[in-house]
Design a protein around this motif. Structure first.
Motif, PDB file in Angstrom:
ATOM      1  N   GLY A  40      39.560  -8.071   4.425  1.00 16.87           N
ATOM      2  CA  GLY A  40      39.132  -6.763   4.903  1.00 16.87           C
ATOM      3  C   GLY A  40      39.443  -5.622   3.962  1.00 16.87           C
ATOM      4  O   GLY A  40      39.101  -4.479   4.253  1.00 16.87           O
ATOM      5  N   CYS A  43      40.434  -1.744   4.815  1.00 17.91           N
ATOM      6  CA  CYS A  43      40.094  -1.574   6.231  1.00 17.91           C
ATOM      7  C   CYS A  43      40.789  -2.687   7.025  1.00 17.91           C
ATOM      8  O   CYS A  43      40.151  -3.558   7.605  1.00 17.91           O
ATOM      9  N   TYR A  46      46.725  -4.047  12.124  1.00 23.09           N
ATOM     10  CA  TYR A  46      47.440  -5.092  12.844  1.00 23.09           C
ATOM     11  C   TYR A  46      48.277  -4.436  13.941  1.00 23.09           C
ATOM     12  O   TYR A  46      48.514  -3.232  13.928  1.00 23.09           O
ATOM     13  N   HIS A  55      47.246   1.051  11.114  1.00 20.96           N
ATOM     14  CA  HIS A  55      46.251   1.029  10.039  1.00 20.96           C
ATOM     15  C   HIS A  55      47.042   0.993   8.732  1.00 20.96           C
ATOM     16  O   HIS A  55      47.512   2.022   8.257  1.00 20.96           O
ATOM     17  N   ILE A  73      27.588  -5.687  11.630  1.00 20.25           N
ATOM     18  CA  ILE A  73      29.050  -5.565  11.638  1.00 20.25           C
ATOM     19  C   ILE A  73      29.625  -5.824  13.019  1.00 20.25           C
ATOM     20  O   ILE A  73      30.715  -6.386  13.154  1.00 20.25           O
ATOM     21  N   SER A  74      28.877  -5.470  14.053  1.00 24.80           N
ATOM     22  CA  SER A  74      29.355  -5.673  15.425  1.00 24.80           C
ATOM     23  C   SER A  74      29.518  -7.149  15.778  1.00 24.80           C
ATOM     24  O   SER A  74      30.188  -7.473  16.759  1.00 24.80           O
ATOM     25  N   PHE A  76      31.317  -9.092  14.133  1.00 21.84           N
ATOM     26  CA  PHE A  76      32.619  -9.500  13.632  1.00 21.84           C
ATOM     27  C   PHE A  76      33.778  -8.652  14.138  1.00 21.84           C
ATOM     28  O   PHE A  76      34.919  -8.875  13.749  1.00 21.84           O
ATOM     29  N   THR A  77      33.496  -7.656  14.959  1.00 13.81           N
ATOM     30  CA  THR A  77      34.563  -6.756  15.377  1.00 13.81           C
ATOM     31  C   THR A  77      34.294  -6.189  16.758  1.00 13.81           C
ATOM     32  O   THR A  77      33.170  -6.241  17.258  1.00 13.81           O
ATOM     33  N   GLU A  78      35.338  -5.662  17.348  1.00 13.29           N
ATOM     34  CA  GLU A  78      35.205  -4.847  18.544  1.00 13.29           C
ATOM     35  C   GLU A  78      35.449  -3.418  18.095  1.00 13.29           C
ATOM     36  O   GLU A  78      36.203  -3.163  17.168  1.00 13.29           O
ATOM     37  N   TRP A  79      34.807  -2.482  18.762  1.00 16.22           N
ATOM     38  CA  TRP A  79      34.892  -1.090  18.346  1.00 16.22           C
ATOM     39  C   TRP A  79      35.766  -0.279  19.298  1.00 16.22           C
ATOM     40  O   TRP A  79      35.744  -0.491  20.495  1.00 16.22           O
ATOM     41  N   ASN A  80      36.518   0.641  18.736  1.00 16.71           N
ATOM     42  CA  ASN A  80      37.214   1.662  19.502  1.00 16.71           C
ATOM     43  C   ASN A  80      36.446   2.953  19.274  1.00 16.71           C
ATOM     44  O   ASN A  80      36.390   3.450  18.152  1.00 16.71           O
TER      45      ASN A  80
END
Length: 116
Positions: A40, A43, A46, A55, A73-74, A76-80
């Protein structure tokens, strides 16, 4: 001996996307080499021992106008959800920064702001 088709050095955004595309679109084998102990690039975040999201290299805010990029991209990740609003305090009033037309409307009467 392992048979490889590609070697990619670096697992930041570019290296990770290129590797994923080679594997899933071209059906080829990839070896990624990364000096850090995570993928990553900058970016990376943990959860610490107290469950707080850290961050490691500073905050990262992603924005795009391209739906296909967002959709990719969505996978591979969850968004805040986060909306960046910076305000400055001028004469006791909270004013949008960088200074823009909305800032004028906060500081001046509407009729005067429209003349400026």
């Amino acid at each position: 001996m392992m048979c490889l088709d590609y070697i990619i050095v670096g697992s930041g955004f570019s290296g990770s996307v290129v590797a994923e595309r080679i594997v899933n679109v071209l059906n080829q084998r990839v070896l990624m080499i990364e000096k850090r102990n995570h993928i990553g690039g900058n970016c990376f975040d943990y959860f610490n021992e107290n469950g707080i999201l850290i961050h490691k290299y500073g905050p990262h805010i992603f924005h795009t106008n391209y739906k296909h990029v967002w959709d990719y991209i969505s996978q591979f990740t969850e968004w805040n959800y986060y909306q960046n609003k910076v305000l400055g305090l001028i004469d006791g009033k909270k004013v949008p920064i960088p200074f823009n037309l909305n800032s004028l409307y906060v500081l001046f009467p509407y009729r005067l702001a429209n003349l400026l």
